[in-house]
Write an enzyme that holds these catalytic residues in place. Structure first.
Site, PDB file in Angstrom:
ATOM      1  CB  ALA A 133      -0.923   0.006   1.217  1.00 15.68           C
TER       2      ALA A 133
ATOM      3  CB  CYS B 201       4.780   2.283  10.778  1.00 14.51           C
ATOM      4  SG  CYS B 201       3.901   1.282   9.562  1.00 14.51           S
TER       5      CYS B 201
ATOM      6  CG  HIS C 106       0.147  -7.119   5.363  1.00 17.35           C
ATOM      7  ND1 HIS C 106       0.380  -6.842   6.685  1.00 17.35           N
ATOM      8  CD2 HIS C 106       0.508  -6.004   4.685  1.00 17.35           C
ATOM      9  CE1 HIS C 106       0.865  -5.614   6.807  1.00 17.35           C
ATOM     10  NE2 HIS C 106       0.941  -5.078   5.601  1.00 17.35           N
TER      11      HIS C 106
ATOM     12  CB  SER D 221      -2.248  -3.356   2.333  1.00 17.89           C
ATOM     13  OG  SER D 221      -1.228  -4.255   2.707  1.00 17.89           O
TER      14      SER D 221
END
Length: 369
Positions: free
Chosen positions: A70, A315, A197, A195
């Site tokens: 993404a 993140c 996952h 995305s």
């Protein structure tokens, strides 16, 4: 004891059906989808089926471009501003609580001659619409607003923001990573990132939906594969996995929603003496971001090793940076450090939530006593 996994905003388990669908393309059907021979054509056909499965969950008037993530999709989307900057459109506005993939990319464009604005949110994490309105002008190029916030689960009024952006001729980029396959996708957005996952699909693949008429410069140069904007050989296995994951999300949407709502309700009752971060109602129920003042979450996580949960986004946790999302809500540094995020998913059970709550509450009480 097996680890109780409650970090479904960071990543999700691979659905068994997705694994089964990917396996032949990892083993026997190894043809290059860009080759003209029969094995290549078979692989290319599988990629196109996956593209259609994604498109079925997205607006009708656009195209799906496969990417490696993404984040890559978002970087590709931002390239659209380079195509219209010659028209005097050099302003970019994104909500201050956007994922770093959007926020940091927008800030980088601010070093490249664009005028980047970070739009504030209120204490619930919702964008202030008066600030949104005030940021627009004839110079507006792109506005970024995520559908579901990855840290606090707040759902932004993306349709309203899109309508406002279009009134000024700006493009609307929606980071739909946390909402795709689970809640309604904004039908009027110009660029939508997702995305694999996050929807029980494989890591290493994402996609960008692009509205018809929106022009993108290439992000990766080379052989021109993937519609001329993203060179490199596609992985049929990853494309198939993402497509099947999306298809399953569509088929199970109501069942998954009911299950996750039940888990969330149980968790809220078990953590009733914690304070919710972000909007209480205008949020995706699978995300619970809560705090207890005085708590040291780093210590808490080390003491509750049997539960996989987060002190923020994966993140931000990896970088060591404090959560810019919680800071944008007006939380003090000590409150940010006392916050945890629990993420519920398709494969969690009520008993797991109960056991996790017991372990976390027990460790918290011990620490605060």
């Amino acid at each position: 004891m097996a680890t109780i996994y409650l970090d479904n905003q960071a990543t999700t388990a691979l659905a068994p059906e997705v694994f089964d669908a990917m396996l032949p393309w990892l083993k026997d059907n190894f043809g290059n989808p860009h080759s003209a021979h029969v094995m290549g054509r078979q692989a290319a056909s599988a990629v196109e089926v996956a593209r259609e499965q994604l498109a079925a969950l997205l607006p009708a008037n656009g195209r799906v471009i496969f990417t490696g993530s993404a984040t890559e999709a978002i970087n590709l989307a931002f390239g659209a501003v380079r195509k219209i900057s010659g028209e005097g459109r050099d302003q970019i506005a994104v909500i201050d609580t956007e994922h770093a993939a959007v926020r940091d990319t927008a800030l980088w464009y601010g070093t490249q001659g664009f005028d980047t604005k970070l739009l504030p949110v209120d204490h619930q994490g919702l964008v202030k619409m008066e600030d949104m309105e005030a940021c627009f002008s004839s110079r507006s190029a792109l506005v970024g607003a995520m559908l579901v916030n990855n840290e606090i689960g707040v759902i932004q009024p993306v349709e309203q923001i899109t309508e406002m952006a279009h009134k000024y001729g700006a493009l609307m980029l929606c980071d739909a990573v946390q909402g795709f396959g689970r809640i309604d996708i904004p039908q009027e957005a110009d660029l939508i990132a997702l995305s694999g996952h996050k929807i029980y699909g494989p890591k290493g693949i994402g996609a960008l939906w692009v509205r018809d008429g929106v022009d993108l410069p290439p992000l990766i140069h080379g052989g021109g594969q993937e519609q001329g904007v993203r060179s490199g050989t596609l992985s049929p296995a990853l494309c198939v996995g993402l497509g099947v994951a999306a298809k399953i999300c569509a088929e199970r949407r109501e069942r998954d929603a009911a299950h996750i709502a039940g888990l969330a309700a149980k968790a809220r009752s078990l953590f009733s003496d914690w304070t919710m971060n972000g909007a209480v109602d205008q949020r995706y129920p699978g995300n619970l971001n809560i705090r207890r003042d005085g708590l040291d979450v780093a210590r808490l996580m080390s003491e509750v090793r049997g539960v996989a949960f987060s002190a923020g986004s994966a993140c931000a946790s990896g970088s060591g940076r404090p959560s810019h999302v919680l800071a944008a809500l007006g939380l003090e540094p000590a409150q940010i450090k006392s916050s945890i995020r629990l993420g519920f998913g398709r494969y969690n059970e009520i008993e797991e939530v109960e056991q996790a709550a017991h372990l976390i509450n027990q460790a918290a009480e011990s620490q605060l006593s």
